[in-house]
Design an enzyme around this catalytic site. Structure first.
Site, PDB file in Angstrom:
ATOM      1  N   GLY A  16      12.698  27.139  25.747  1.00 48.07           N
ATOM      2  CA  GLY A  16      11.453  27.289  26.509  1.00 48.07           C
ATOM      3  C   GLY A  16      10.970  28.726  26.514  1.00 48.07           C
ATOM      4  O   GLY A  16       9.773  29.011  26.336  1.00 48.07           O
ATOM      5  N   GLY A 114      25.183  22.763  18.341  1.00 47.66           N
ATOM      6  CA  GLY A 114      25.495  22.169  17.050  1.00 47.66           C
ATOM      7  C   GLY A 114      24.315  22.132  16.100  1.00 47.66           C
ATOM      8  O   GLY A 114      24.449  21.613  14.986  1.00 47.66           O
ATOM      9  N   MET A 116      21.793  20.347  15.867  1.00 51.54           N
ATOM     10  CA  MET A 116      21.149  19.060  15.531  1.00 51.54           C
ATOM     11  C   MET A 116      19.744  19.003  16.092  1.00 51.54           C
ATOM     12  O   MET A 116      19.522  19.155  17.293  1.00 51.54           O
ATOM     13  CB  MET A 116      21.961  17.898  16.105  1.00 51.54           C
ATOM     14  CG  MET A 116      23.179  17.557  15.278  1.00 51.54           C
ATOM     15  SD  MET A 116      24.278  16.502  16.209  1.00 51.54           S
ATOM     16  CE  MET A 116      25.008  17.699  17.296  1.00 51.54           C
ATOM     17  N   VAL A 244      18.070  37.557  36.805  1.00 49.56           N
ATOM     18  CA  VAL A 244      17.000  37.459  37.805  1.00 49.56           C
ATOM     19  C   VAL A 244      17.561  36.760  39.038  1.00 49.56           C
ATOM     20  O   VAL A 244      18.189  35.696  38.933  1.00 49.56           O
ATOM     21  CB  VAL A 244      15.787  36.695  37.240  1.00 49.56           C
ATOM     22  CG1 VAL A 244      14.772  36.408  38.346  1.00 49.56           C
ATOM     23  CG2 VAL A 244      15.147  37.503  36.113  1.00 49.56           C
ATOM     24  N   GLU A 355      26.587  10.985  18.150  1.00 49.28           N
ATOM     25  CA  GLU A 355      26.753  11.932  17.050  1.00 49.28           C
ATOM     26  C   GLU A 355      28.205  11.894  16.599  1.00 49.28           C
ATOM     27  O   GLU A 355      29.120  11.834  17.424  1.00 49.28           O
ATOM     28  CB  GLU A 355      26.305  13.306  17.539  1.00 49.28           C
ATOM     29  CG  GLU A 355      27.283  14.403  17.376  1.00 49.28           C
ATOM     30  CD  GLU A 355      27.070  15.563  18.348  1.00 49.28           C
ATOM     31  OE1 GLU A 355      26.155  15.537  19.205  1.00 49.28           O
ATOM     32  OE2 GLU A 355      27.845  16.505  18.264  1.00 49.28           O
ATOM     33  N   HIS A 440      24.134  18.717  27.718  1.00 47.54           N
ATOM     34  CA  HIS A 440      22.693  18.434  27.753  1.00 47.54           C
ATOM     35  C   HIS A 440      22.128  18.355  29.167  1.00 47.54           C
ATOM     36  O   HIS A 440      21.604  17.318  29.565  1.00 47.54           O
ATOM     37  CB  HIS A 440      22.400  17.108  27.032  1.00 47.54           C
ATOM     38  CG  HIS A 440      22.761  17.101  25.582  1.00 47.54           C
ATOM     39  ND1 HIS A 440      22.822  15.948  24.838  1.00 47.54           N
ATOM     40  CD2 HIS A 440      23.051  18.113  24.731  1.00 47.54           C
ATOM     41  CE1 HIS A 440      23.153  16.239  23.588  1.00 47.54           C
ATOM     42  NE2 HIS A 440      23.313  17.548  23.488  1.00 47.54           N
ATOM     43  N   GLY A 468      14.114  22.987  29.773  1.00 49.12           N
ATOM     44  CA  GLY A 468      14.676  21.645  29.883  1.00 49.12           C
ATOM     45  C   GLY A 468      14.641  21.064  31.284  1.00 49.12           C
ATOM     46  O   GLY A 468      14.869  19.861  31.446  1.00 49.12           O
ATOM     47  N   ASN A 478      19.725  14.456  21.105  1.00 45.52           N
ATOM     48  CA  ASN A 478      19.990  15.862  21.413  1.00 45.52           C
ATOM     49  C   ASN A 478      18.667  16.525  21.785  1.00 45.52           C
ATOM     50  O   ASN A 478      17.660  16.314  21.119  1.00 45.52           O
ATOM     51  CB  ASN A 478      20.613  16.537  20.193  1.00 45.52           C
ATOM     52  CG  ASN A 478      21.714  15.675  19.588  1.00 45.52           C
ATOM     53  OD1 ASN A 478      21.432  14.624  19.030  1.00 45.52           O
ATOM     54  ND2 ASN A 478      22.942  16.093  19.725  1.00 45.52           N
ATOM     55  N   PHE A 480      17.051  19.738  22.125  1.00 53.60           N
ATOM     56  CA  PHE A 480      16.276  20.985  22.001  1.00 53.60           C
ATOM     57  C   PHE A 480      14.944  20.842  21.276  1.00 53.60           C
ATOM     58  O   PHE A 480      14.024  21.619  21.548  1.00 53.60           O
ATOM     59  CB  PHE A 480      17.122  22.155  21.493  1.00 53.60           C
ATOM     60  CG  PHE A 480      17.510  22.187  20.037  1.00 53.60           C
ATOM     61  CD1 PHE A 480      16.570  22.214  19.027  1.00 53.60           C
ATOM     62  CD2 PHE A 480      18.854  22.270  19.685  1.00 53.60           C
ATOM     63  CE1 PHE A 480      16.958  22.293  17.692  1.00 53.60           C
ATOM     64  CE2 PHE A 480      19.251  22.359  18.357  1.00 53.60           C
ATOM     65  CZ  PHE A 480      18.293  22.358  17.348  1.00 53.60           C
TER      66      PHE A 480
END
Ligand code: FAD
Length: 500
Positions: A16, A114, A116, A244, A355, A440, A468, A478, A480
């Site tokens: 992000g 990983g 993926m 932060v 996976e 995740h 996320g 997965n 991302f």
């Protein structure tokens, strides 16, 4: 430094944050990224930036004195070892009922994962984020994300003969013989580089047991893609090893952002405050949710909606391993980057996308390992504990039972058909399921619930969520690519509407 005034401040440098940094700087806006982890651009004592999985040293874990490996046991014996407390690259953050693994450093999860790169199923994306226009995601933002991330496909002919993917072929063939379909998975690891690794013409990384503690070569992590492109605009600053701790409205306009500069032992060196016209929360599902829940409870951002801190999930993660017959060798050399999955998502009785994971021990183990992603409907909440000052996560290990049940249906079937058994010695003593950790983390600040439909925090103009935490606990694959594409969509809208 203290007293600085910046146009845009991004908290965190994962997916992000990296998308936000690139698109803001390209739009001409000077952007300051603040990252709690290290820059990971200097070689350590062994001449490499990152350590491998066979010999984890202080660089492996975030502020721990022992390693906390996802597979912490072998033959039921704890295989973790002592390390020096250091701001290492992988955090296993412990909550009451789950350990959450996260990357720490410039590049966030892209340093440790990983690689993926999987686009979610279109119908499932529409189900989880019904307020998002699906056509524009699949026509524009997923392709944009894949391009920005440097996603590539494996040479499928090479895969069939490469010794380093024998483990994947064995699992694939057994899955197929048991009635399941399999699919190749794209990756951000450069498969061309991996081919050369196997040919012996370049230094090995994926073939040298490098993955969850970083890759020294071959991986297109965010510092080499989005963040490098943002830096090339000349408008990016990245400040590493700064945590932060607070964000609050500033009487002169914008927001005061407070941060602790830390040393490599995690101790605060100094505290700084800067003023930012706009603040983008990209500290990850856990980091962003913790900050916002704390700011609401402490009265710094009292008007944040009650939906902030809700809807957290683990993407239905559960790990499991099977013991192979002696004649079914999985190979002493296993590529650390997975390239194949078992796709049983269409099964209404228990969707599973598993996976085929490596176990890169450097020796033949006859073990087939899997990370299953399931449709676990359970969710948890973050809450502020005013006596400890910590933000807690309500998730209980028992909430992962639906994930175990779904994965068990698939792997019981495979074991029965192949006359094999589970390994029960890798996740504990007599413990078949790796059900108490996740790679995740998703949710905590759900799009169109805790924020508006583009990540704006209601009541606080200039505050945005970009990571996320926007995704409601599950994406079926997965995550991302989904996080990246959603950030691309949201930042485009924010730049065109709020910043010009
Ligand atoms: P992150 O990438 O976690 O980035 C957040 C950043 O913010 C971090 O760098 C963090 O240090 C920083 N931060 C947090 N709090 C603060 C603060 N208070 N101040 C300053 N900085 C802060 N996903 C896939 O799609 N494919 C895979 O193959 C895959 N494999 C994985 C393997 C492992 C071992 C792990 C741990 C994860 C894996 N993932 C994979 C998941 C993926 O990496 C994450 O979903 C993704 O990184 C989340 O992106 P994000 O932008 O939400 O947050």
């Amino acid at each position: 430094s203290t007293g600085d005034h910046v146009a845009a401040l991004v908290i965190g440098s994962g997916y992000g944050g990296a998308v936000t940094a690139l698109r803001l700087t390209q739009a001409g806006i000077a952007t300051a990224v603040v990252e709690m982890g290290m820059a990971w651009n200097t070689a350590g004592s062994n001449g490499k930036i990152f350590c491998d999985m066979l010999e984890p040293d202080q660089r492996s874990y975030w502020l721990r004195t022992t390693t906390d490996q996802p597979l912490g046991y072998f033959l039921g014996i704890n295989v973790n070892k002592s390390i020096t407390r250091y701001t290492g690259v992988l955090d296993s953050e412990k909550f009451a009922g789950i350990r959450v693994y996260q990357g720490r450093g410039v590049g966030g999860g892209s340093l440790v994962n990983g690689g993926m790169a999987v686009v979610p199923r279109r119908d499932y994306f529409a189900e989880i984020l019904p307020s998002v226009d699906v056509a524009s995601m699949y026509d524009t933002y997923f392709p944009r994300a894949n391009a920005g991330l440097g996603v590539n496909a494996i040479d499928t002919a090479w895969f069939e003969t490469a010794s380093c993917y024998r483990y994947a072929r064995v699992s694939r063939d057994q899955a197929r013989a048991s009635g399941y379909s399999t699919t190749f998975l794209n990756n951000v690891y450069d498969f061309g580089y991996m081919k050369q690794e196997l040919a012996g013409t370049v230094t090995r990384s994926a073939l040298a047991s490098e993955v969850i503690y970083g890759n020294n070569y071959g991986k297109r992590s965010l510092d080499k893609t989005y963040l490098a492109a943002a830096a090339a605009t000349g408008r990016l600053s990245i400040t590493a090893q700064h945590v932060v701790t607070a964000v609050a409205p500033n009487s002169a306009g914008g927001y005061t952002v407070t941060m602790n500069q830390i040393d490599t032992a995690g101790a605060t060196v100094t505290t700084k405050t800067v003023r930012a016209d706009r603040v983008f929360f990209a500290a990850g599902s856990i980091g962003t949710s913790k900050l916002l829940v704390a700011m609401r409870a402490q009265g710094a951002l009292p008007n944040l909606p009650s939906a902030v801190g809700q809807g957290w999930g683990n993407n239905g993660n559960v790990m499991v391993a099977r013991a192979q017959h002696l004649w079914n060798t999985t190979g002493a050399l296993e590529a650390g980057m997975p390239a194949m999955g078992i796709d049983n998502w269409a099964d209404p009785a228990g969707p599973v996308f598993a996976e085929i994971a490596p176990f890169p021990a450097g020796t033949e183990l006859w073990i087939s390992l899997y990370l299953a992603i399931t449709k676990n409907p359970n969710r948890a909440q973050f809450s502020y504990n005013s006596s400890t000052g910590a933000v807690e996560l309500s998730w209980q290990t028992a909430q992962n039972q639906p994930a175990v049940n779904a994965a068990k249906r698939v792997f019981d079937t495979i074991n029965k058909a192949q006359v094999t058994v589970y390994r029960s010695d890798l996740f504990g003593v007599n413990k078949v399921w790796g059900d108490d950790f996740t790679y995740h983390p998703l949710g905590g600040c759900i799009l169109n619930q805790a924020t508006d439909n583009y990540g704006r925090l209601p009541g606080y103009p200039g505050l945005y969520v970009m990571d996320g935490s926007l995704i409601p606990g599950s994406t079926g694959v997965n995550p991302f690519v989904t996080i990246t594409a959603l950030a691309e969509r949201n930042i485009e809208k924010i730049i065109s509407t709020d910043l010009t």
